[in-house]
Motif scaffolding. Structure first.
Motif, PDB file in Angstrom:
ATOM      1  N   GLY A 193      19.279   3.008  -1.343  1.00 43.70           N
ATOM      2  CA  GLY A 193      18.181   1.988  -1.808  1.00 43.70           C
ATOM      3  C   GLY A 193      17.128   3.056  -2.783  1.00 43.70           C
ATOM      4  O   GLY A 193      17.649   3.825  -3.445  1.00 43.70           O
ATOM      5  N   PRO A 194      15.919   2.389  -2.742  1.00 43.49           N
ATOM      6  CA  PRO A 194      14.854   3.384  -3.568  1.00 43.49           C
ATOM      7  C   PRO A 194      14.872   4.853  -3.185  1.00 43.49           C
ATOM      8  O   PRO A 194      15.165   5.081  -1.956  1.00 43.49           O
ATOM      9  N   SER A 195      14.535   5.638  -4.148  1.00 42.80           N
ATOM     10  CA  SER A 195      14.416   7.088  -3.933  1.00 42.80           C
ATOM     11  C   SER A 195      13.389   7.167  -2.935  1.00 42.80           C
ATOM     12  O   SER A 195      12.328   6.596  -2.711  1.00 42.80           O
ATOM     13  N   VAL A 196      13.439   8.493  -1.906  1.00 33.50           N
ATOM     14  CA  VAL A 196      12.813   8.537  -0.940  1.00 33.50           C
ATOM     15  C   VAL A 196      11.660   9.689  -1.413  1.00 33.50           C
ATOM     16  O   VAL A 196      10.760  10.025  -0.696  1.00 33.50           O
ATOM     17  N   VAL A 197      11.945  10.087  -2.849  1.00 34.37           N
ATOM     18  CA  VAL A 197      10.885  11.175  -3.285  1.00 34.37           C
ATOM     19  C   VAL A 197      10.779  10.683  -4.509  1.00 34.37           C
ATOM     20  O   VAL A 197      11.576  10.586  -5.365  1.00 34.37           O
ATOM     21  N   TYR A 198       9.435  10.594  -4.892  1.00 31.41           N
ATOM     22  CA  TYR A 198       9.042  10.491  -6.280  1.00 31.41           C
ATOM     23  C   TYR A 198       7.616  10.927  -6.713  1.00 31.41           C
ATOM     24  O   TYR A 198       6.794  11.157  -5.599  1.00 31.41           O
ATOM     25  N   TRP A 199       7.299  10.998  -7.763  1.00 25.86           N
ATOM     26  CA  TRP A 199       5.785  11.711  -8.279  1.00 25.86           C
ATOM     27  C   TRP A 199       4.949  10.341  -8.042  1.00 25.86           C
ATOM     28  O   TRP A 199       4.728   9.439  -8.981  1.00 25.86           O
TER      29      TRP A 199
ATOM     30  N   ALA B 127       0.680  -1.242  -0.105  1.00 29.07           N
ATOM     31  CA  ALA B 127       0.064  -0.150   0.060  1.00 29.07           C
ATOM     32  C   ALA B 127       0.842   1.286  -0.055  1.00 29.07           C
ATOM     33  O   ALA B 127       0.265   2.141  -0.126  1.00 29.07           O
ATOM     34  N   ILE B 128       2.072   1.276   0.260  1.00 30.49           N
ATOM     35  CA  ILE B 128       3.161   2.308   0.365  1.00 30.49           C
ATOM     36  C   ILE B 128       4.199   1.794  -0.077  1.00 30.49           C
ATOM     37  O   ILE B 128       4.825   0.579   0.314  1.00 30.49           O
ATOM     38  N   SER B 129       5.299   2.737  -0.345  1.00 29.56           N
ATOM     39  CA  SER B 129       6.611   2.654  -0.499  1.00 29.56           C
ATOM     40  C   SER B 129       7.192   3.059   0.718  1.00 29.56           C
ATOM     41  O   SER B 129       7.313   3.908   1.256  1.00 29.56           O
ATOM     42  N   LEU B 130       8.127   2.085   1.303  1.00 34.64           N
ATOM     43  CA  LEU B 130       8.582   2.230   2.593  1.00 34.64           C
ATOM     44  C   LEU B 130       9.512   3.388   2.884  1.00 34.64           C
ATOM     45  O   LEU B 130       9.478   4.310   3.702  1.00 34.64           O
ATOM     46  N   PRO B 131      10.612   3.557   1.978  1.00 38.45           N
ATOM     47  CA  PRO B 131      11.446   4.676   2.198  1.00 38.45           C
ATOM     48  C   PRO B 131      10.700   6.100   2.080  1.00 38.45           C
ATOM     49  O   PRO B 131      10.959   6.872   3.004  1.00 38.45           O
ATOM     50  N   PRO B 132      10.030   6.402   1.157  1.00 35.22           N
ATOM     51  CA  PRO B 132       9.416   7.772   1.132  1.00 35.22           C
ATOM     52  C   PRO B 132       8.262   7.939   2.332  1.00 35.22           C
ATOM     53  O   PRO B 132       8.118   9.044   2.720  1.00 35.22           O
ATOM     54  N   ALA B 133       7.773   6.799   2.703  1.00 38.96           N
ATOM     55  CA  ALA B 133       6.684   6.950   3.735  1.00 38.96           C
ATOM     56  C   ALA B 133       7.531   7.259   4.983  1.00 38.96           C
ATOM     57  O   ALA B 133       7.155   8.281   5.828  1.00 38.96           O
ATOM     58  N   ILE B 134       8.502   6.510   5.535  1.00 36.21           N
ATOM     59  CA  ILE B 134       9.421   6.890   6.613  1.00 36.21           C
ATOM     60  C   ILE B 134       9.801   8.254   6.576  1.00 36.21           C
ATOM     61  O   ILE B 134      10.097   9.176   7.488  1.00 36.21           O
TER      62      ILE B 134
END
Length: 508
Positions: free
Chosen positions: A251-257, A77-84
């Motif tokens: 890891g994955p980007s912490v910001v994405y559109w 339901a979410i992408s963890l790195p941007p959520a944190i």
């Protein structure tokens, strides 16, 4: 018969004064923006004010944040790195704006529904943007109080109880679906974790005289055990393609559109299945309750009302909760979600339970949540990939126990919300409990939160006092606003002249 008609120039000045007052009131509802120098001074004093007590208090809300965030991540339901990352940024902004241990936690109704109903990431993102936009509108128009009048507390209680039961049931099934003792992640581990969690929770709830100070908080302890067992799991099963090994930095980007790919179906599902049921919970528990609790915990920080709030009877900041106004908190939650969810953040809110928990563990000012925000941002940026791998290896048994505890806390909060207004001798006690139970059983039976809310409102209208209450509300809303008298016009003119004189003095 003579009528009191204001001269054109006075009418223009009066309209200008009202517009200026309205705009000023809205500007003061935006946290941080209207007092940037004070926020900068708090940031400058952060190292000096960071004490062991504040660090301890910063973990007081982990019991809600950790299990819900992990569950949302594992369900997709979410992408963890941007959520944190955005949760940490929200912590920092709230600490700088209010200098209070203001929590930032996932919206429980959205989280529970998204996990249980396996909703898509696009729907969750859409729901956060929609809830944020609605809260901004409620803050600007000061309709936040109208929500409290339309949605009875018993329906909100039933919604919390129903979602709590669903979340706890999901956690229990995660434990019971495992083999009993043939592997590390097993049912026996879940039983032992549950016993340990209950013991630690009881110690947390004990008085100072009976509390064992050496025992750590329950959720943090279980989470540390889970991380230890996850490390063992990764060591033993390092060749499993499920795990992204070896561990690496970043890891994955912490910001994405995040709005790319959201279609009309996602917006519709996000509104009806997630945002609409979440709105009364947020307005009552994350706005009204937080403002009242802040005034109770920190009475020494009460502020005198702004002079302009005494001049406008229509659009004004609430002054009964002087530490935080409801409009301020609603605007904060609205901005955090409507902006950060665009870039990958998860739907977050402030919670009275989190504020009380962080206060209980030693937090007394915004330093605690600023520290917590820096910690979250560090994990998201530098250990994003490892965090994802560790979360995949976390035992489902411990995660299930954490989810069950979080669900039980949510349900208990809902019960207490209604029980505090129920008296044994009161004839309407059964009515309130019936409305609560109608909401709860429909949510549990159908698995749809919006059906439960609708059932609770129907029960409130036809079985409870809703028909009479809504009738009174409509009669009150239809009452015409009395025209301004000549004395009121003269009073407004006096204020305008005083303001102009003050401006001249300031220029001098």
């Amino acid at each position: 018969m003579a009528t009191n008609v204001a001269p054109p120039h006075l009418a223009r000045r009066t309209a200008t004064s009202k517009i200026t007052t309205f705009a000023s009131d809205i500007f003061r509802t935006v946290p941080l923006i209207h007092d940037i120098p004070l926020a900068l001074s708090r940031l400058k004093s952060f190292p000096r004010r960071l004490t062991l007590s504040e660090v301890s208090g910063s973990f007081g809300d982990f019991g809600t944040f950790i299990p819900l965030t992990i569950a949302l991540s594992r369900s997709g339901a979410i992408s963890l790195p941007p959520a944190i990352f955005f949760a940490g940024l929200s912590n920092i902004l709230a600490g700088l704006a209010w200098d209070l241990p203001m929590p930032v936690q996932p919206m429980k109704s959205i989280a529970a529904a998204a996990v249980v109903e396996q909703l898509s990431r696009s729907s969750v993102t859409a729901s956060g943007i929609l809830v944020g936009s609605m809260l901004i509108l409620l803050s600007i128009t000061n309709l936040i109080e109208v929500i409290n009048m339309i949605v009875p507390v018993t329906v909100v209680s039933g919604l919390q109880l129903g979602l709590g039961i669903k979340l706890s049931s999901l956690g229990i099934s995660m434990v019971t679906d495992l083999p009993f003792a043939s592997q590390i992640d097993c049912g026996l581990l879940g039983v032992l974790s549950a016993i340990l969690g209950v013991v630690l929770l009881k110690n947390e709830a004990s008085t100072l005289e009976n509390k064992i100070k050496l025992l750590p908080p329950a959720a943090v302890t279980l989470f540390l055990i889970a991380l230890t067992l996850a490390s063992i799991e990764l060591k033993i099963n390092g060749d499993d393609p499920l795990y992204d090994l070896p561990l690496k930095m970043f890891g994955p980007s912490v910001v994405y559109w995040a709005v790319d790919g959201i279609n009309p179906s996602d917006w519709r599902e996000g509104f009806f299945n997630l945002a609409l049921p979440q709105l009364p919970l947020t307005t009552l528990n994350s706005v009204v309750s937080v403002a009242a609790l802040a005034s109770t915990l920190y009475p020494e920080r009460r502020k005198p009302p702004h002079p302009q709030t005494r001049r406008s009877s229509r659009h004004k900041i609430s002054t009964d909760d002087n530490v935080l106004s409801r409009r301020e908190v609603a605007m904060s939650v609205g901005l955090l979600n409507s902006i950060f969810c665009l870039f990958g953040g998860m739907p977050n809110c402030h919670g009275a339970g989190g504020l009380a928990g962080q206060h209980r563990f030693g937090a007394r000012n915004g330093t605690s949540v600023i520290f917590l925000g820096i910690l979250k941002i560090t994990i998201a940026i530098f250990f994003g990939a490892s965090a994802l791998t560790f979360f995949e290896a976390i035992p489902s048994s411990i995660l299930g126990v954490l989810l069950a505890i979080a669900g039980a806390e949510l349900g208990l909060t809902g019960l207490l919300l209604t029980f505090k207004d129920i008296h044994v001798s009161s004839p309407d006690s059964k009515t309130k409990l019936f409305v609560l139970m109608c909401t709860t059983v429909v949510i549990v039976g159908t698995g749809k939160t919006q059906y439960g809310v609708l059932a609770g409102l129907v029960a409130y209208v036809f079985y409870g006092d809703g028909f009479e209450e809504y009738k009174k509300l409509l009669q009150w809303a239809r009452q015409p606003t009395p025209a301004a008298t000549s004395e009121e016009m003269e009073d407004v003119t006096t204020h305008i002249e005083v303001d102009e004189e003050d401006d001249k003095n300031d220029e001098v």
